[in-house]
Scaffold this motif. Structure first.
Motif, PDB file in Angstrom:
ATOM      1  N   GLY A  29      10.098  -8.136  -5.590  1.00  0.00           N
ATOM      2  CA  GLY A  29      10.383  -7.225  -4.480  1.00  0.00           C
ATOM      3  C   GLY A  29      11.692  -6.472  -4.470  1.00  0.00           C
ATOM      4  O   GLY A  29      12.105  -5.991  -3.419  1.00  0.00           O
ATOM      5  N   ARG A  30      12.328  -6.330  -5.625  1.00  0.00           N
ATOM      6  CA  ARG A  30      13.609  -5.600  -5.646  1.00  0.00           C
ATOM      7  C   ARG A  30      13.500  -4.248  -4.947  1.00  0.00           C
ATOM      8  O   ARG A  30      14.330  -3.895  -4.116  1.00  0.00           O
ATOM      9  CB  ARG A  30      14.060  -5.408  -7.099  1.00  0.00           C
ATOM     10  N   LEU A  31      12.455  -3.484  -5.261  1.00  0.00           N
ATOM     11  CA  LEU A  31      12.277  -2.174  -4.620  1.00  0.00           C
ATOM     12  C   LEU A  31      11.421  -2.290  -3.352  1.00  0.00           C
ATOM     13  O   LEU A  31      11.636  -1.559  -2.382  1.00  0.00           O
ATOM     14  CB  LEU A  31      11.624  -1.198  -5.615  1.00  0.00           C
ATOM     15  N   THR A  32      10.482  -3.200  -3.359  1.00  0.00           N
ATOM     16  CA  THR A  32       9.552  -3.342  -2.226  1.00  0.00           C
ATOM     17  C   THR A  32      10.285  -3.518  -0.897  1.00  0.00           C
ATOM     18  O   THR A  32       9.956  -2.867   0.102  1.00  0.00           O
ATOM     19  CB  THR A  32       8.635  -4.580  -2.428  1.00  0.00           C
ATOM     20  N   LEU A  33      11.285  -4.404  -0.912  1.00  0.00           N
ATOM     21  CA  LEU A  33      12.010  -4.678   0.345  1.00  0.00           C
ATOM     22  C   LEU A  33      12.760  -3.437   0.822  1.00  0.00           C
ATOM     23  O   LEU A  33      12.901  -3.218   2.018  1.00  0.00           O
ATOM     24  CB  LEU A  33      12.967  -5.862   0.152  1.00  0.00           C
ATOM     25  N   GLU A  34      13.206  -2.617  -0.134  1.00  0.00           N
ATOM     26  CA  GLU A  34      13.924  -1.380   0.227  1.00  0.00           C
ATOM     27  C   GLU A  34      12.974  -0.375   0.870  1.00  0.00           C
ATOM     28  O   GLU A  34      13.358   0.392   1.742  1.00  0.00           O
ATOM     29  CB  GLU A  34      14.557  -0.744  -1.019  1.00  0.00           C
ATOM     30  N   LEU A  35      11.714  -0.364   0.387  1.00  0.00           N
ATOM     31  CA  LEU A  35      10.764   0.662   0.846  1.00  0.00           C
ATOM     32  C   LEU A  35       9.905   0.194   2.021  1.00  0.00           C
ATOM     33  O   LEU A  35       9.256   1.012   2.675  1.00  0.00           O
ATOM     34  CB  LEU A  35       9.836   1.073  -0.309  1.00  0.00           C
ATOM     35  N   ALA A  36       9.913  -1.099   2.273  1.00  0.00           N
ATOM     36  CA  ALA A  36       8.965  -1.666   3.242  1.00  0.00           C
ATOM     37  C   ALA A  36       9.065  -1.032   4.626  1.00  0.00           C
ATOM     38  O   ALA A  36       8.068  -0.925   5.333  1.00  0.00           O
ATOM     39  CB  ALA A  36       9.162  -3.177   3.343  1.00  0.00           C
ATOM     40  N   GLY A  37      10.249  -0.598   5.001  1.00  0.00           N
ATOM     41  CA  GLY A  37      10.412  -0.008   6.332  1.00  0.00           C
ATOM     42  C   GLY A  37      10.135   1.492   6.359  1.00  0.00           C
ATOM     43  O   GLY A  37      10.202   2.109   7.417  1.00  0.00           O
TER      44      GLY A  37
ATOM     45  N   LEU B 172       3.383   8.296  -1.708  1.00  0.00           N
ATOM     46  CA  LEU B 172       4.317   7.872  -2.752  1.00  0.00           C
ATOM     47  C   LEU B 172       3.675   6.746  -3.548  1.00  0.00           C
ATOM     48  O   LEU B 172       3.243   5.745  -2.970  1.00  0.00           O
ATOM     49  CB  LEU B 172       5.624   7.369  -2.118  1.00  0.00           C
ATOM     50  N   VAL B 173       3.587   6.943  -4.870  1.00  0.00           N
ATOM     51  CA  VAL B 173       3.128   5.873  -5.763  1.00  0.00           C
ATOM     52  C   VAL B 173       4.292   5.598  -6.706  1.00  0.00           C
ATOM     53  O   VAL B 173       4.762   6.498  -7.409  1.00  0.00           O
ATOM     54  CB  VAL B 173       1.872   6.276  -6.554  1.00  0.00           C
ATOM     55  N   VAL B 174       4.760   4.360  -6.705  1.00  0.00           N
ATOM     56  CA  VAL B 174       6.017   4.085  -7.390  1.00  0.00           C
ATOM     57  C   VAL B 174       5.916   2.813  -8.224  1.00  0.00           C
ATOM     58  O   VAL B 174       5.148   1.898  -7.900  1.00  0.00           O
ATOM     59  CB  VAL B 174       7.155   4.008  -6.319  1.00  0.00           C
ATOM     60  N   ALA B 175       6.679   2.791  -9.315  1.00  0.00           N
ATOM     61  CA  ALA B 175       6.776   1.574 -10.133  1.00  0.00           C
ATOM     62  C   ALA B 175       8.227   1.469 -10.595  1.00  0.00           C
ATOM     63  O   ALA B 175       8.834   2.483 -10.954  1.00  0.00           O
ATOM     64  CB  ALA B 175       5.841   1.653 -11.335  1.00  0.00           C
ATOM     65  N   CYS B 176       8.784   0.265 -10.581  1.00  0.00           N
ATOM     66  CA  CYS B 176      10.190   0.074 -10.942  1.00  0.00           C
ATOM     67  C   CYS B 176      10.307  -0.913 -12.094  1.00  0.00           C
ATOM     68  O   CYS B 176       9.883  -2.063 -11.962  1.00  0.00           O
ATOM     69  CB  CYS B 176      10.953  -0.447  -9.725  1.00  0.00           C
TER      70      CYS B 176
END
Ligand code: SAM
Length: 261
Positions: A93-101, A151-155
């Motif tokens: 969740g490195r990016l997930t938590l940033e985008l969740a909101g 938005l479709v994203v992959a990190c």
């Protein structure tokens, strides 16, 4: 749990950490994607060693990813709001938590069961569990409808190799994106491949460090992930390690394509 063990007992670096016997942890779906025909050897194939890390020692990866924070410029550049967000290979969740909101709805797709568990726990702790659906899935068969996401994203995930995305994975990300939406590959590993497929590129400047929790953790994790840099890290005695010292590209860049509207 490894995270509470003393560094001396942590064992060898990632290249020698697992053996072919550990491949039994892969599900049939995972083995089909990650194993070459006739088996596979994590000591000869570092990509396979990473897949075993995700399943056998997910907290260890999580500690590394927590230290390797994304450049604030990347986070600021990604859309501040979206109706629907899809993230592929969400990991812990490195990016997930940033985008969740930022999304009214978000789907975080992740094949490794231990990461899905960690991610669900983190989202619940952050009060975001209601907005984010954590789903099992792979690049080549995303469990989302066509054209649904803004938005479709992959990190730090997609590569040209079929098991880790490839042509089918990129096509699936684009399928999931609505006309006029954005497909973004954060911390891309192969710019030429993406550029040839119409992707633009942005890199955010400034010095970047890996921010470990302590000097001891810097040494402990470097022994596993950056053994070539351990001596210097130990000598510096700092929890902050410049990316130049590690010899890797910092997480400061993004390749992206705005889908035709
Ligand atoms: C380096 S980790 C990155 C995780 C997370 N995005 C982050 O930034 O920390 C790579 C992730 O890709 C996932 N992955 C590997 N192969 C995949 C595939 N074929 N489809 C979807 N995800 C995949 C792994 O399970 C892992 O979570």
């Amino acid at each position: 749990m490894l995270t509470s063990e003393p560094a001396a007992r942590l064992g060898p670096d990632l290249r020698r950490r697992y053996t072919a016997a550990d491949l039994a942890v892969l599900t049939p779906d995972e083995a089909r994607r990650f194993l070459p025909e006739g088996g596979g050897d994590p000591r000869a194939d570092i990509t396979l060693a990473w897949e075993l890390l995700y399943r056998l020692e997910p907290d260890l990866y999580d500690r590394l990813a927590t230290a390797e924070r994304l450049h604030p410029g990347v986070l600021g550049w990604l859309p501040a709001t979206a109706d629907r967000i899809v993230e592929v290979g969400a990991g812990p969740g490195r990016l997930t938590l940033e985008l969740a909101g930022r999304g009214r709805e978000m789907v975080a797709i992740e094949p490794a069961a231990p990461f899905r568990q960690i991610l669900r726990r983190k989202l619940a702790r952050a009060g975001r569990a209601g907005r984010v659906r954590v789903a099992r899935g792979f690049f080549d068969d995303l469990p989302v409808p066509s054209g649904a996401a803004d938005l479709v994203v992959a990190c730090s995930v997609l590569t040209p190799a079929a098991g880790h995305g490839g042509e089918a994975g990129l096509a699936e990300m684009e399928r999931a994106c609505r006309p006029g939406g954005l497909v973004a590959i954060v911390w891309p590993n192969n710019l030429g491949w993406l550029a040839a497929r119409g992707y633009e590129y942005l890199s955010f400047p400034g010095p970047m460090t890996v921010d470990f929790a302590s000097p001891a953790e810097a040494v402990e994790l470097a022994e596993i992930f950056y053994p070539h840099a351990v001596r210097q890290i130990r000598r510096r005695g700092s929890p902050r390690v410049p990316y130049e010292l590690l010899g890797i590209n910092p997480p400061r860049d993004v390749a992206f394509r705005k889908m035709a509207g």
